[in-house]
Design an enzyme around this catalytic site. Sequence first.
Site, PDB file in Angstrom:
ATOM      1  N   GLY A  51     -35.442  21.943  26.818  1.00  0.00           N
ATOM      2  CA  GLY A  51     -35.056  20.547  27.002  1.00  0.00           C
ATOM      3  C   GLY A  51     -35.962  19.509  26.353  1.00  0.00           C
ATOM      4  O   GLY A  51     -35.784  18.318  26.588  1.00  0.00           O
ATOM      5  N   TRP A  53     -36.161  18.404  23.213  1.00  0.00           N
ATOM      6  CA  TRP A  53     -35.431  17.453  22.354  1.00  0.00           C
ATOM      7  C   TRP A  53     -34.614  16.484  23.208  1.00  0.00           C
ATOM      8  O   TRP A  53     -34.560  15.293  22.903  1.00  0.00           O
ATOM      9  CB  TRP A  53     -34.487  18.200  21.405  1.00  0.00           C
ATOM     10  CG  TRP A  53     -35.145  18.728  20.167  1.00  0.00           C
ATOM     11  CD1 TRP A  53     -36.445  19.095  20.024  1.00  0.00           C
ATOM     12  CD2 TRP A  53     -34.525  18.926  18.889  1.00  0.00           C
ATOM     13  NE1 TRP A  53     -36.674  19.520  18.744  1.00  0.00           N
ATOM     14  CE2 TRP A  53     -35.524  19.435  18.026  1.00  0.00           C
ATOM     15  CE3 TRP A  53     -33.230  18.746  18.409  1.00  0.00           C
ATOM     16  CZ2 TRP A  53     -35.256  19.738  16.688  1.00  0.00           C
ATOM     17  CZ3 TRP A  53     -32.958  19.062  17.078  1.00  0.00           C
ATOM     18  CH2 TRP A  53     -33.962  19.549  16.239  1.00  0.00           C
ATOM     19  N   ASP A 112     -31.087  22.411  17.409  1.00  0.00           N
ATOM     20  CA  ASP A 112     -32.257  23.274  17.207  1.00  0.00           C
ATOM     21  C   ASP A 112     -31.821  24.712  17.515  1.00  0.00           C
ATOM     22  O   ASP A 112     -32.646  25.593  17.723  1.00  0.00           O
ATOM     23  CB  ASP A 112     -33.354  22.817  18.180  1.00  0.00           C
ATOM     24  CG  ASP A 112     -34.756  23.213  17.737  1.00  0.00           C
ATOM     25  OD1 ASP A 112     -34.936  23.519  16.557  1.00  0.00           O
ATOM     26  OD2 ASP A 112     -35.658  23.205  18.591  1.00  0.00           O
ATOM     27  N   LYS A 152     -31.356  22.588  12.566  1.00  0.00           N
ATOM     28  CA  LYS A 152     -32.292  23.592  12.047  1.00  0.00           C
ATOM     29  C   LYS A 152     -31.523  24.750  11.408  1.00  0.00           C
ATOM     30  O   LYS A 152     -30.475  25.160  11.903  1.00  0.00           O
ATOM     31  CB  LYS A 152     -33.130  24.133  13.208  1.00  0.00           C
ATOM     32  CG  LYS A 152     -34.045  25.278  12.803  1.00  0.00           C
ATOM     33  CD  LYS A 152     -35.130  25.526  13.805  1.00  0.00           C
ATOM     34  CE  LYS A 152     -34.621  26.283  15.024  1.00  0.00           C
ATOM     35  NZ  LYS A 152     -35.703  26.424  16.018  1.00  0.00           N
TER      36      LYS A 152
HETATM   37  C1  LIG Z   1     -35.666  26.789  19.599  1.00  0.00           C
HETATM   38  S1  LIG Z   1     -34.730  26.826  21.070  1.00  0.00           S
HETATM   39  C2  LIG Z   1     -34.394  25.105  21.355  1.00  0.00           C
HETATM   40  C3  LIG Z   1     -35.567  24.280  21.832  1.00  0.00           C
HETATM   41  C4  LIG Z   1     -35.174  22.880  22.220  1.00  0.00           C
HETATM   42  N1  LIG Z   1     -34.816  22.079  21.046  1.00  0.00           N
HETATM   43  C5  LIG Z   1     -36.250  22.156  22.962  1.00  0.00           C
HETATM   44  O1  LIG Z   1     -36.792  21.158  22.436  1.00  0.00           O
HETATM   45  O2  LIG Z   1     -36.553  22.523  24.091  1.00  0.00           O
HETATM   46  C6  LIG Z   1     -33.164  27.447  20.520  1.00  0.00           C
HETATM   47  C7  LIG Z   1     -32.119  27.556  21.605  1.00  0.00           C
HETATM   48  O3  LIG Z   1     -30.851  27.919  21.021  1.00  0.00           O
HETATM   49  C8  LIG Z   1     -30.122  28.534  22.083  1.00  0.00           C
HETATM   50  N2  LIG Z   1     -28.927  29.236  21.600  1.00  0.00           N
HETATM   51  C9  LIG Z   1     -28.863  30.311  20.776  1.00  0.00           C
HETATM   52  N3  LIG Z   1     -27.592  30.713  20.608  1.00  0.00           N
HETATM   53  C10 LIG Z   1     -26.815  29.869  21.327  1.00  0.00           C
HETATM   54  C11 LIG Z   1     -25.408  29.764  21.548  1.00  0.00           C
HETATM   55  N4  LIG Z   1     -24.515  30.613  20.985  1.00  0.00           N
HETATM   56  N5  LIG Z   1     -24.971  28.765  22.353  1.00  0.00           N
HETATM   57  C12 LIG Z   1     -25.836  27.904  22.930  1.00  0.00           C
HETATM   58  N6  LIG Z   1     -27.180  27.951  22.761  1.00  0.00           N
HETATM   59  C13 LIG Z   1     -27.672  28.921  21.966  1.00  0.00           C
HETATM   60  C14 LIG Z   1     -31.149  29.455  22.722  1.00  0.00           C
HETATM   61  O4  LIG Z   1     -30.749  29.831  24.021  1.00  0.00           O
HETATM   62  C15 LIG Z   1     -32.419  28.595  22.666  1.00  0.00           C
HETATM   63  O5  LIG Z   1     -32.665  27.962  23.910  1.00  0.00           O
END
Ligand SMILES: C[S@@+](CC[C@H](N)C(=O)[O-])C[C@H]1O[C@@H](n2cnc3c(N)ncnc32)[C@H](O)[C@@H]1O
Length: 202
Positions: A51, A53, A112, A152
Site C-alpha cells: 500500500g 503507492w 507497480d 512498471k
Molecule cells: C511490487 S508489489 C507492489 C508494491 C506497491 N506499489 C506498494 O507501494 O506497496 C507488486 C504487487 O503486484 C501484485 N500482483 C501480481 N499479480 C497480480 C494480479 N494478477 N492481480 C493483482 N495484483 C497482482 C502482487 O500481489 C504484489 O503485491
Amino acid sequence: MAVYNRKDSFYKKAKQEGYKSRAAYKLKELNGRFGMIKKGGRVLDCGAAPGGWSQVALEIVGPSGKVVGVDLNEITGINNPNFTGIAGDFTKDDTLERVIAASPVYDTVISDIAPHTTGIRDADHINSLELVSFVCGFAEKVLKPGGWLVFKLFEGEGRRGLTDGLKKKFRDVKIVRPEATRSGSVEIYIAASGYMKGGGNA
Ligand SMILES: C[S@@+](CC[C@H](N)C(=O)[O-])C[C@H]1O[C@@H](n2cnc3c(N)ncnc32)[C@H](O)[C@@H]1O
C-alpha cells in the site's frame, strides 16, 4: 556495495516515515518528475499491496480525491475515507467490475504490478508483459481523455512493441528508471500521458 546501502536506506526511511513500502519513494520520484497525480484526482493503483503507492497517492489527491487500490493480497491499515481497497486478480473480469463500481472514470492509472520473479530474465519479462498488457487494456476503458498511465515493466524485447502501441493512444510516452529502484534491477517505468480516447491519428 555502497550504492546498494544507499538505496536500501529507502527501506529504513519508509519505516521511519510510516510508509508501507520503500516503493513509496519511487512513486514520489515519478510524480515529482511527471506530476501525473493531482490534487482532487481519481487514481487507480494496480498491484497496490502492501500500500505504499496508495498512501503517497492519497497524500497528493487530498480530501477531494479518490484512490482505488487493487491487489491479489488484501491491503490493510489504510484508514482513509477516500481509499477503496479491492482484493482480487486484476486479470479477472469480476475484479475489474469492482474497480469500475468504485469509480467508472480515472484521471490516472498507476501500476507497480509484478509477477513472482523466477530469476530467469526472459521469463520474468514475459510474465510482467502479460500482466502489464491487462493494465494497459483496462486503462483504455477507464481513463478520461488526457489521462495518465504510469506502470512498471521488467525490461525485455517486448518493450518496444508495447511502447509503439501506446504511442498510438497517448500523446507522449517516456521510459524512466527511478533513483529509488535497486541497482542491477531490470525494472523500468513507462509514463504515458495525454490519453486520446478513441485512438490518435497514428
Ligand atoms: C511490487 S508489489 C507492489 C508494491 C506497491 N506499489 C506498494 O507501494 O506497496 C507488486 C504487487 O503486484 C501484485 N500482483 C501480481 N499479480 C497480480 C494480479 N494478477 N492481480 C493483482 N495484483 C497482482 C502482487 O500481489 C504484489 O503485491
